[in-house]
Scaffold this active site. Structure first.
Site, mmCIF file in Angstrom:
data_model
loop_
_atom_site.group_PDB
_atom_site.id
_atom_site.type_symbol
_atom_site.label_atom_id
_atom_site.label_comp_id
_atom_site.label_asym_id
_atom_site.label_seq_id
_atom_site.Cartn_x
_atom_site.Cartn_y
_atom_site.Cartn_z
ATOM 1 C CE1 TYR A 576 7.135 -3.705 -6.429
ATOM 2 C CE2 TYR A 576 5.818 -1.927 -7.388
ATOM 3 C CZ TYR A 576 6.314 -3.218 -7.447
ATOM 4 O OH TYR A 576 5.992 -4.019 -8.514
ATOM 5 C CB SER A 577 8.558 3.584 -6.679
ATOM 6 O OG SER A 577 7.167 3.341 -6.698
#
Ligand code: ZN
Length: 686
Positions: A576-577
């Site tokens: 995600y990051s």
């Protein structure tokens, strides 16, 4: 023309209700009345504010629409005050409006039609006035007097063209009072008036006369094509729409340089036949159907003589040249007639005709673009009919100018509510069927934007669009399925946007997912999916948006929904990051590459939005609760306490920040990152 009167439906109605019934019947037929055109009245006895019976005329209010009118749309005016005016020689428009304002039984009623005196000076109880296409085809005619005589055989009087106002009303009153046997009066280059002792009688006469005009036109046409036959090979439907979508942003830029316009595309068979005909260009330059049309369509359309099968770049160059010519021609027309008395209105066309492609109509919103387009479709019909029976003719440029710059019409424009922040703007929000995206779509629409709702589920997109249309008016939103990772689907969706609205001003790139898992445990598939949606998806939509915005030349605004995880990544959120960081880095490069085109690009970083969010699946909730060592039901409270303001963050909070970055209030800001996280020290932008 069908007589739709039903005694059954009219039975038991009061005078005023009968007037509404009659008006709605007329308004339901676009061959008679279009969008606020035409008007009706009824002379009755009513009680004044003291309860004393007096003679009044109920007349349609200025600007109200017949097809949806109700009793409140018919103010009452005291006839004893109005009738003495018939003895006057002249009266200015301003004096007339002020005078009529004092004749109203209830001063709070809406303003009566600007054609009020036309009704009042006729001695009959019920009056009907329309701008029927078939009647206009007879009067807008090189052989008007012969044609009118042939068609009506003396059943109507004919009054020469005059702009609506006192003088026209007086002429019509004189024509009717001197000839009691007439069924009605034709107003040259304008329309038809009929009368009767009852609403039904006035309606019957109206329909009968329009039917006679239609019959006369039908005989004249005899099935022949009246615009010179087809001049060029037509593109097939898909090809035509592809080219239309490609050039629409250029057109939108050309007609929107002083204020943005929404464009509506029309490639219906009648429009295509006209733009592809050998005489289309010549006929379109003759002039408007009625003075009423001028306000919506201007005196003439822009005819852009391009070859639709040429390369788009060559089409665009020709469009620019044609638009320059139009503006120069409009400026000459303004200078020839204004004598410096009024400032020039915007010199851009409302109707654009392009051979091989069709018609675009322009307006401040989708509704007014639609109204202009419908008015020009009727003009095309009228031109075709008139050509079969003598040849289309119009009022002089001087009369066009007097209609376009008529102070009473200009005054009406000043009554329109002030424009909202995003009025005239078109916004596309990805992932907006739910959660944050939906809240953004709702917020932008509330500020006046036209909104394209996109997501994976077509039905869910349509449901959000339907709600927005319900709240803000038809045409304000469309719902489109779009998978942001599918290049073809993204291209097709943006084509749809260009066909529906003409272009794009705001992109809110929001669609995203939040896979969880430590990097050493993560499958390639999950990693790749995060990259596809959270990085590549933003690239694909931004590429299309920027291409459209550059072609428009009107600037634009891109807003990316990032995350607090970009500046402050978290454990187990590697895919995600990293993918969201790619999105944000790309957004910054977009800001660098597009500043010179006036296209701004900014980022909002929300944190911990639980409400309606697809990101916070049960799995993510459980996983995050475990990572923080707290129970699942304590998660929202945990996140709230974690931020400096100890605030719960909502989708509406994010929408408010997106609105700021999307609209003109942040016009000097690009490349910025705005946290919406209640204050997370680790995530301060730096
Ligand atoms: Zn009229």
């Amino acid at each position: 023309m069908q007589n739709r009167w039903s005694d059954e439906e009219a039975d038991g109605l009061s005078d005023l209700e009968l007037l509404v019934y009659q008006s709605r019947l007329l308004g339901a037929d676009p061959g008679l009345v279009l969008w606020g055109g035409g008007n009706t009245s009824l002379k009755v006895t009513e009680a004044d504010f003291r309860g004393s019976p007096i003679s009044v005329m109920r007349i349609k209010a200025s600007g109200s629409d017949m097809k949806s009118c109700s009793t409140g749309d018919f103010p009452a005016l005291r006839l004893d005050d109005i009738l003495p005016l018939f003895e006057r020689e002249s009266m200015s428009d301003e004096e007339m409006v002020a005078y009529l304002g004092r004749c109203m039984l209830d001063p709070r009623s809406p303003r009566p039609s600007i054609e009020t005196l036309l009704h009042a000076f006729l001695p009959h109880k019920s009056i009907v006035h329309s701008h029927a296409d078939a009647v206009i085809a007879l009067t807008n005619n090189a052989s008007a007097s012969r044609v009118l005589e042939d068609a009506f055989q003396g059943a109507v009087g004919v009054v020469e063209y005059l702009r609506p106002g006192f003088a026209l009303a007086k002429r019509v009153g004189e024509a009717a009072r001197g000839n009691p046997e007439l069924m009605g009066v034709v107003l040259s280059n304008h329309g038809l008036i009929t009368w009767g002792d009852t609403p039904r009688a006035a309606y019957d006469s109206h329909i009968e006369l329009v039917a006679r005009a239609e019959e006369y036109v039908r005989k004249g046409l005899r099935g022949a094509s009246t615009s010179g036959g087809r001049a060029r090979r037509a593109l097939d439907d898909d090809e035509r729409r592809r080219v239309a979508a490609r050039i629409a942003p250029t057109l939108r830029g050309l007609v929107g340089s002083s204020s943005r316009m929404v464009l509506r595309y029309d490639d219906s068979p009648a429009v295509l036949e006209f733009v592809d005909s050998a005489r289309g260009k010549e006929l379109s330059a003759i002039g408007p159907a009625t003075p009423d049309h001028v306000i919506r369509t201007k005196g003439t359309p822009l005819w852009a003589g391009v070859d639709a099968s040429d390369a788009p770049a060559s089409i665009q160059a020709k469009l620019r040249a044609a638009a320059d010519d139009y503006v120069a021609g409009y400026t000459r027309y303004y200078e020839a007639h204004s004598e410096g008395s009024v400032p020039m209105l915007d010199p851009y066309p409302r109707i654009i005709l392009v051979p091989g492609l069709g018609m675009w109509s322009a307006g401040r919103d989708a509704h007014s673009a639609r109204v202009s387009g419908e008015m020009y479709r009727h003009t095309i019909e009228i031109i075709g009919s008139a050509e079969g029976i003598g040849g289309y003719a119009s009022i002089s440029p001087r009369d066009v100018f007097d209609a376009e710059y008529w102070p009473l019409e200009l005054y009406k424009l000043t009554l329109a509510p002030p424009e909202k922040e995003l009025e005239r703007h078109i916004a596309l929000v990805t992932g907006s069927a739910h959660g944050i995206g939906q809240a953004i779509a709702v917020r932008l629409a509330a500020e006046g934007a036209h909104v394209v709702v996109t997501d994976l589920d077509q039905a869910a997109c349509q449901a959000v669009a339907d709600e927005l249309n319900q709240a803000h008016g038809d045409g304000r939103a469309i719902g489109l399925r779009m998978d942001v990772t599918d290049e073809d689907e993204v291209k097709a969706a943006f084509e749809q946007v260009c066909l529906a609205y003409g272009g794009l001003d705001i992109l809110v790139s929001n669609a995203g997912i939040a896979p969880v898992g430590a990097l050493d445990q993560l499958s390639l598939k999950d990693w790749q999916r995060a990259m596809d949606i959270n990085a590549t998806g933003h690239f694909l939509v931004a590429r299309q948006a920027v291409t459209i915005m550059r072609e428009q030349g009107l600037g634009g605004s891109l807003v990316f929904v990032g995350t607090k995880n970009v500046p402050s990544p978290g454990k187990d959120f590697g895919a995600y990051s990293a993918s969201k960081a790619a999105e944000v880095q790309m957004a910054k490069v977009l800001a660098i590459e597009n500043g010179e085109y006036g296209i701004r690009c900014n980022i909002v970083n929300p944190d911990a939005i639980f409400q309606g969010s697809a990101l916070w699946s049960d799995e993510v909730r459980e996983q995050r609760a475990e990572a923080h060592g707290i129970p699942v039901d304590g998660l929202e409270e945990f996140y709230r306490k974690r931020n400096l303001l100890q605030a719960s963050i909502t989708a509406e909070d994010v929408a408010e920040s997106v609105l700021f970055l999307a609209g003109p209030r942040s016009s000097k800001t690009t490349g910025a990152m705005l946290p919406v996280d209640g204050g997370v020290r680790d995530a301060f932008p730096r």
